[in-house]
Scaffold this motif. Structure first.
Motif, PDB file in Angstrom:
ATOM      1  N   LYS A  48       0.692  -1.042   0.099  1.00  0.00           N
ATOM      2  CA  LYS A  48      -0.118   0.070   0.013  1.00  0.00           C
ATOM      3  C   LYS A  48       0.818   1.097   0.096  1.00  0.00           C
ATOM      4  O   LYS A  48       0.592   2.210  -0.788  1.00  0.00           O
ATOM      5  CB  LYS A  48      -1.003  -0.115   1.267  1.00  0.00           C
ATOM      6  CG  LYS A  48      -2.070  -0.893   1.147  1.00  0.00           C
ATOM      7  CD  LYS A  48      -3.070  -0.911   2.182  1.00  0.00           C
ATOM      8  CE  LYS A  48      -4.153  -1.906   1.984  1.00  0.00           C
ATOM      9  NZ  LYS A  48      -5.096  -1.919   3.265  1.00  0.00           N
ATOM     10  N   THR A  49       1.999   1.224   0.531  1.00  0.00           N
ATOM     11  CA  THR A  49       2.779   2.358   0.869  1.00  0.00           C
ATOM     12  C   THR A  49       4.057   2.537  -0.311  1.00  0.00           C
ATOM     13  O   THR A  49       4.746   3.389  -0.480  1.00  0.00           O
ATOM     14  CB  THR A  49       3.531   2.450   2.077  1.00  0.00           C
ATOM     15  OG1 THR A  49       4.334   1.236   2.434  1.00  0.00           O
ATOM     16  CG2 THR A  49       2.365   2.594   3.399  1.00  0.00           C
ATOM     17  N   SER A  50       4.191   1.367  -0.872  1.00  0.00           N
ATOM     18  CA  SER A  50       5.081   1.136  -1.869  1.00  0.00           C
ATOM     19  C   SER A  50       4.918   0.492  -3.092  1.00  0.00           C
ATOM     20  O   SER A  50       4.818  -0.657  -3.249  1.00  0.00           O
ATOM     21  CB  SER A  50       6.613   0.508  -1.245  1.00  0.00           C
ATOM     22  OG  SER A  50       7.035   1.099  -0.249  1.00  0.00           O
ATOM     23  N   PRO A  51       4.227   1.346  -3.979  1.00  0.00           N
ATOM     24  CA  PRO A  51       3.666   0.743  -5.263  1.00  0.00           C
ATOM     25  C   PRO A  51       4.792   0.210  -6.231  1.00  0.00           C
ATOM     26  O   PRO A  51       4.516  -0.642  -7.075  1.00  0.00           O
ATOM     27  CB  PRO A  51       3.026   1.857  -5.946  1.00  0.00           C
ATOM     28  CG  PRO A  51       3.675   3.162  -5.545  1.00  0.00           C
ATOM     29  CD  PRO A  51       4.185   2.705  -4.183  1.00  0.00           C
ATOM     30  N   ASP A  52       6.146   0.742  -6.004  1.00  0.00           N
ATOM     31  CA  ASP A  52       7.179   0.156  -6.857  1.00  0.00           C
ATOM     32  C   ASP A  52       8.259  -0.897  -6.455  1.00  0.00           C
ATOM     33  O   ASP A  52       9.194  -0.934  -6.786  1.00  0.00           O
ATOM     34  CB  ASP A  52       7.949   1.294  -7.573  1.00  0.00           C
ATOM     35  CG  ASP A  52       8.831   2.000  -6.350  1.00  0.00           C
ATOM     36  OD1 ASP A  52       8.647   1.581  -5.196  1.00  0.00           O
ATOM     37  OD2 ASP A  52       9.682   2.608  -6.552  1.00  0.00           O
ATOM     38  N   VAL A  53       7.740  -1.579  -5.575  1.00  0.00           N
ATOM     39  CA  VAL A  53       8.532  -2.798  -4.943  1.00  0.00           C
ATOM     40  C   VAL A  53       8.393  -3.860  -5.911  1.00  0.00           C
ATOM     41  O   VAL A  53       7.439  -4.429  -6.502  1.00  0.00           O
ATOM     42  CB  VAL A  53       7.913  -3.382  -3.497  1.00  0.00           C
ATOM     43  CG1 VAL A  53       8.718  -4.596  -3.186  1.00  0.00           C
ATOM     44  CG2 VAL A  53       7.941  -2.390  -2.511  1.00  0.00           C
ATOM     45  N   ALA A  54       9.733  -4.481  -6.288  1.00  0.00           N
ATOM     46  CA  ALA A  54       9.918  -5.488  -7.175  1.00  0.00           C
ATOM     47  C   ALA A  54      10.858  -6.535  -6.486  1.00  0.00           C
ATOM     48  O   ALA A  54      11.865  -6.094  -5.613  1.00  0.00           O
ATOM     49  CB  ALA A  54      10.670  -4.949  -8.441  1.00  0.00           C
ATOM     50  N   MET A  55      10.653  -7.876  -6.753  1.00  0.00           N
ATOM     51  CA  MET A  55      11.436  -8.793  -5.888  1.00  0.00           C
ATOM     52  C   MET A  55      12.029  -9.983  -7.092  1.00  0.00           C
ATOM     53  O   MET A  55      10.995 -10.103  -7.922  1.00  0.00           O
ATOM     54  CB  MET A  55      10.771  -9.589  -4.942  1.00  0.00           C
ATOM     55  CG  MET A  55      11.447 -10.645  -4.150  1.00  0.00           C
ATOM     56  SD  MET A  55      10.451 -11.550  -3.244  1.00  0.00           S
ATOM     57  CE  MET A  55       9.599 -12.588  -4.255  1.00  0.00           C
ATOM     58  N   CYS A  56      13.202 -10.149  -7.023  1.00  0.00           N
ATOM     59  CA  CYS A  56      13.560 -11.197  -7.942  1.00  0.00           C
ATOM     60  C   CYS A  56      13.079 -12.636  -7.485  1.00  0.00           C
ATOM     61  O   CYS A  56      12.911 -12.957  -6.200  1.00  0.00           O
ATOM     62  CB  CYS A  56      15.233 -11.349  -7.905  1.00  0.00           C
ATOM     63  SG  CYS A  56      15.723 -12.908  -8.825  1.00  0.00           S
ATOM     64  N   PHE A  57      12.252 -13.347  -8.218  1.00  0.00           N
ATOM     65  CA  PHE A  57      11.803 -14.359  -7.871  1.00  0.00           C
ATOM     66  C   PHE A  57      12.798 -15.559  -7.599  1.00  0.00           C
ATOM     67  O   PHE A  57      12.412 -16.320  -6.823  1.00  0.00           O
ATOM     68  CB  PHE A  57      10.699 -14.707  -8.922  1.00  0.00           C
ATOM     69  CG  PHE A  57      11.547 -15.773 -10.011  1.00  0.00           C
ATOM     70  CD1 PHE A  57      11.583 -17.265  -9.957  1.00  0.00           C
ATOM     71  CD2 PHE A  57      12.476 -15.310 -11.237  1.00  0.00           C
ATOM     72  CE1 PHE A  57      12.457 -17.972 -10.718  1.00  0.00           C
ATOM     73  CE2 PHE A  57      13.199 -16.005 -11.921  1.00  0.00           C
ATOM     74  CZ  PHE A  57      13.162 -17.324 -11.720  1.00  0.00           C
ATOM     75  N   PHE A  58      13.927 -15.219  -7.815  1.00  0.00           N
ATOM     76  CA  PHE A  58      15.026 -16.338  -7.822  1.00  0.00           C
ATOM     77  C   PHE A  58      15.585 -15.955  -6.478  1.00  0.00           C
ATOM     78  O   PHE A  58      15.782 -16.906  -5.683  1.00  0.00           O
ATOM     79  CB  PHE A  58      15.946 -16.385  -8.926  1.00  0.00           C
ATOM     80  CG  PHE A  58      16.942 -17.440  -8.896  1.00  0.00           C
ATOM     81  CD1 PHE A  58      16.475 -18.725  -9.418  1.00  0.00           C
ATOM     82  CD2 PHE A  58      17.992 -17.461  -8.536  1.00  0.00           C
ATOM     83  CE1 PHE A  58      17.480 -19.791  -9.303  1.00  0.00           C
ATOM     84  CE2 PHE A  58      18.881 -18.596  -8.271  1.00  0.00           C
ATOM     85  CZ  PHE A  58      18.610 -19.531  -9.157  1.00  0.00           C
ATOM     86  N   CYS A  59      16.246 -14.797  -6.404  1.00  0.00           N
ATOM     87  CA  CYS A  59      17.130 -14.579  -5.243  1.00  0.00           C
ATOM     88  C   CYS A  59      16.411 -13.796  -4.035  1.00  0.00           C
ATOM     89  O   CYS A  59      16.984 -13.788  -3.102  1.00  0.00           O
ATOM     90  CB  CYS A  59      18.469 -13.888  -5.735  1.00  0.00           C
ATOM     91  SG  CYS A  59      18.039 -12.363  -6.115  1.00  0.00           S
ATOM     92  N   LEU A  60      15.233 -13.569  -4.281  1.00  0.00           N
ATOM     93  CA  LEU A  60      14.253 -12.809  -3.389  1.00  0.00           C
ATOM     94  C   LEU A  60      14.793 -11.541  -2.956  1.00  0.00           C
ATOM     95  O   LEU A  60      14.142 -11.063  -1.920  1.00  0.00           O
ATOM     96  CB  LEU A  60      14.122 -13.881  -1.987  1.00  0.00           C
ATOM     97  CG  LEU A  60      13.624 -15.334  -2.464  1.00  0.00           C
ATOM     98  CD1 LEU A  60      13.488 -16.086  -1.032  1.00  0.00           C
ATOM     99  CD2 LEU A  60      12.507 -15.386  -3.269  1.00  0.00           C
TER     100      LEU A  60
END
Length: 142
Positions: A48-60
């Protein structure tokens, strides 16, 4: 996170990672657009507070605070240089079964490491609270 479930296996493929970027705040004119993010191994994991969070599906590895000129591959490499996925020399579709299983083994290390780090953090937070309670009791404050 169960790395052997179908949803996780699906994330090895670009098209499935790209589908997670619905609502991504950067458009095609930006270097960190949805297509480039997905190519770099990221999935969109907004809060809700960070719309631009992205995570590598592999290394997390989670990254946020993206700027339009940020190169997702370079950002990924600089923040998670040990990520085996970002350094693959082949497309996932070209991997042998043995190579894929070796890749899965590498991902297990990231999952275990993250899980252990979270458990240690949780334990340390609980220990601080318990220590404070003991001190309050010793000082006669309770």
């Amino acid at each position: 996170m169960d790395i052997h479930n179908d949803e996780n296996i699906k994330m090895y493929f670009y098209e499935n990672r790209l589908k997670t970027f619905e609502g991504w705040p950067f458009d095609e004119d930006c270097e960190c657009n949805a297509e480039n993010m997905a190519k770099a191994g990221f999935i969109h994991t907004p809060s809700k507070t960070s719309p631009d969070v992205a995570m590598c599906f592999f290394c997390l590895k989670e990254l946020e605070g993206w700027q339009p000129e940020d190169d997702p591959v370079e950002e990924h490499k600089s923040h998670s240089s040990s990520c085996t996925f970002i350094t693959l020399k082949k497309k996932v579709e070209e991997l042998t079964v043995k190579e894929f299983f070796n890749l899965q083994k590498e991902q297990c290390k990231f999952v275990v490491n993250k899980s252990c780090n979270e458990a240690v953090t949780k334990f340390e937070e609980a220990a601080k609270l318990r220590k404070a309670a003991i001190i309050r009791t010793a000082m006669g404050e309770e």
